[in-house]
Design a protein around this motif. Sequence first.
Motif: not given
Length: 101
Positions: A15-19, A48-64
């Motif tokens: 629900c956010d244009e940037k995301r 970081s703020y937007h990526m946390k929301i995207l990752c918490d949703s399960g739609i995006v994954t991350s790796r270090q």
Amino acid sequence: MTDYSSDAKIFKALCDEKRLAIINHLKSGEKCACVLIQAMNIGQSALSYHMKILCDSGIVTSRQDGKWTHYSLSQAGSEYAAKRLMELTMPESKTYLKCGE
């Protein structure tokens, strides 16, 4: 009562244009945070703020990888989000109740 907390995380992510723009960038493959920062013209803390929301949703994954984080779309997460949208919006049956019943 049904728990809609995971559904709320999915739809909050969408629900956010940037995301939505970030998701669009990730459609072409994995991206380093540094690439997204430049492409989106936003700061590291905003990303970081937007990526946390995207990752918490399960739609995006991350790796270090060293000091940078790389992000990609999760096929399973995207399929689950689409499935939940369909389940939540498809009528189960055509039962009509009159007022007072």
